[in-house]
Design a protein around this motif. Sequence first.
Motif, short mmCIF file in Angstrom:
data_model
loop_
_atom_site.label_atom_id
_atom_site.label_comp_id
_atom_site.label_asym_id
_atom_site.label_seq_id
_atom_site.Cartn_x
_atom_site.Cartn_y
_atom_site.Cartn_z
N LEU A 1 -38.51 29.27 45.37
CA LEU A 1 -39.61 28.30 45.41
C LEU A 1 -40.12 27.96 44.02
O LEU A 1 -40.44 26.80 43.72
N GLN A 2 -40.18 28.96 43.15
CA GLN A 2 -40.62 28.69 41.78
C GLN A 2 -39.60 27.81 41.05
O GLN A 2 -39.98 26.90 40.31
N THR A 3 -38.32 28.07 41.28
CA THR A 3 -37.27 27.24 40.68
C THR A 3 -37.38 25.80 41.20
O THR A 3 -37.30 24.84 40.44
N TRP A 4 -37.57 25.67 42.52
CA TRP A 4 -37.69 24.35 43.13
C TRP A 4 -38.92 23.63 42.58
O TRP A 4 -38.88 22.44 42.25
N ARG A 5 -40.04 24.37 42.46
CA ARG A 5 -41.28 23.79 41.94
C ARG A 5 -41.07 23.30 40.51
O ARG A 5 -41.51 22.20 40.16
N THR A 6 -40.40 24.10 39.71
CA THR A 6 -40.14 23.70 38.32
C THR A 6 -39.29 22.43 38.29
O THR A 6 -39.57 21.51 37.51
N SER A 7 -38.26 22.38 39.14
CA SER A 7 -37.40 21.19 39.14
C SER A 7 -38.16 19.96 39.64
O SER A 7 -37.99 18.86 39.11
N VAL A 8 -39.02 20.14 40.63
CA VAL A 8 -39.81 19.01 41.14
C VAL A 8 -40.79 18.52 40.07
O VAL A 8 -40.96 17.32 39.87
N GLU A 9 -41.43 19.46 39.37
CA GLU A 9 -42.35 19.05 38.31
C GLU A 9 -41.61 18.30 37.22
O GLU A 9 -42.11 17.29 36.70
N GLN A 10 -40.41 18.76 36.86
CA GLN A 10 -39.62 18.07 35.83
C GLN A 10 -39.22 16.68 36.31
O GLN A 10 -39.29 15.71 35.55
N THR A 11 -38.84 16.58 37.58
CA THR A 11 -38.47 15.28 38.15
C THR A 11 -39.66 14.34 38.12
O THR A 11 -39.53 13.16 37.77
N GLN A 12 -40.84 14.86 38.47
CA GLN A 12 -42.04 14.03 38.44
C GLN A 12 -42.36 13.58 37.03
O GLN A 12 -42.74 12.42 36.80
N LYS A 13 -42.19 14.47 36.05
CA LYS A 13 -42.43 14.09 34.66
C LYS A 13 -41.45 13.00 34.23
O LYS A 13 -41.83 12.04 33.55
N ASP A 14 -40.17 13.16 34.62
CA ASP A 14 -39.17 12.15 34.27
C ASP A 14 -39.50 10.80 34.90
O ASP A 14 -39.41 9.76 34.25
N ARG A 15 -39.89 10.84 36.17
CA ARG A 15 -40.23 9.58 36.85
C ARG A 15 -41.47 8.94 36.25
O ARG A 15 -41.55 7.72 36.14
N LEU A 16 -42.43 9.77 35.87
CA LEU A 16 -43.63 9.24 35.24
C LEU A 16 -43.29 8.58 33.91
O LEU A 16 -43.78 7.49 33.60
N ALA A 17 -42.40 9.24 33.14
CA ALA A 17 -41.98 8.64 31.86
C ALA A 17 -41.24 7.33 32.10
O ALA A 17 -41.48 6.34 31.40
N GLU A 18 -40.35 7.30 33.10
CA GLU A 18 -39.63 6.06 33.43
C GLU A 18 -40.61 4.97 33.86
O GLU A 18 -40.46 3.81 33.48
N SER A 19 -41.59 5.36 34.66
CA SER A 19 -42.58 4.40 35.14
C SER A 19 -43.38 3.83 33.97
O SER A 19 -43.62 2.62 33.91
N ARG A 20 -43.77 4.68 33.05
CA ARG A 20 -44.52 4.20 31.89
C ARG A 20 -43.66 3.28 31.04
O ARG A 20 -44.13 2.27 30.53
N GLU A 21 -42.39 3.64 30.89
CA GLU A 21 -41.48 2.79 30.12
C GLU A 21 -41.32 1.43 30.79
O GLU A 21 -41.37 0.39 30.14
#
Length: 147
Positions: A51-71
Motif C-alpha cells: 500500500l505504501q508503494t502504491w501510495r507513492t506511485s499514485v502521488e508521483q502520478t498525480q504530481k506528473d499529471r499536475l505538472a502536465e496540466s500546468r504546462e
Amino acid sequence: MGLEDEAMELPKRAQKLEWNLNSILNLITLIGMIGGGGWIWANTTRDIEELQTWRTSVEQTQKDRLAESRERDGRTDERFRGLEAEVRKIDNLTYRVTITEQSTATITSAIKDLQTLLNQQSGDLKVVREILQRIEASQRDGNQLRR
C-alpha cells in the motif's frame, strides 16, 4: 504418632506427566494461534508495504499529471494571448474597412458630381462650338461678300 510418623514417611513422588486429550488440544491451539499470528503479521506487513508503494506511485502520478496540466494551461494561455492579438487586428481591420467604405462612398459621390459637371461642360462646349461655327460661317460669308 504425630511427629515421628510424619518424619518417617517417604517423600511424595512427583506426579506423572500425563497427556490427556484436553492438554493436547490446548497445545495444538496454542501452536496454531502463534503460527497464525505470525502468518497474519507477515501478510499485514507485506500488505502495508504494498500500500505504501502504491501510495507513492499514485502521488508521483498525480504530481506528473499536475505538472502536465500546468504546462498545458501555460500553452493555452499563450495561445489565448496570440488569439487576443489577432482579434485586435480583426477589430482594427473592421474599423479600417468601415473607414474605407465611407471613403469609397465619398469618392463615388465626388465622381458622380464630376460626371455631372463634365456632362454640363460637354453641353456647354457643344454650344460654344456651334457659336464658333456660326461666327466662322458669318466671317466667311462676310469675306466672300467683300471680295
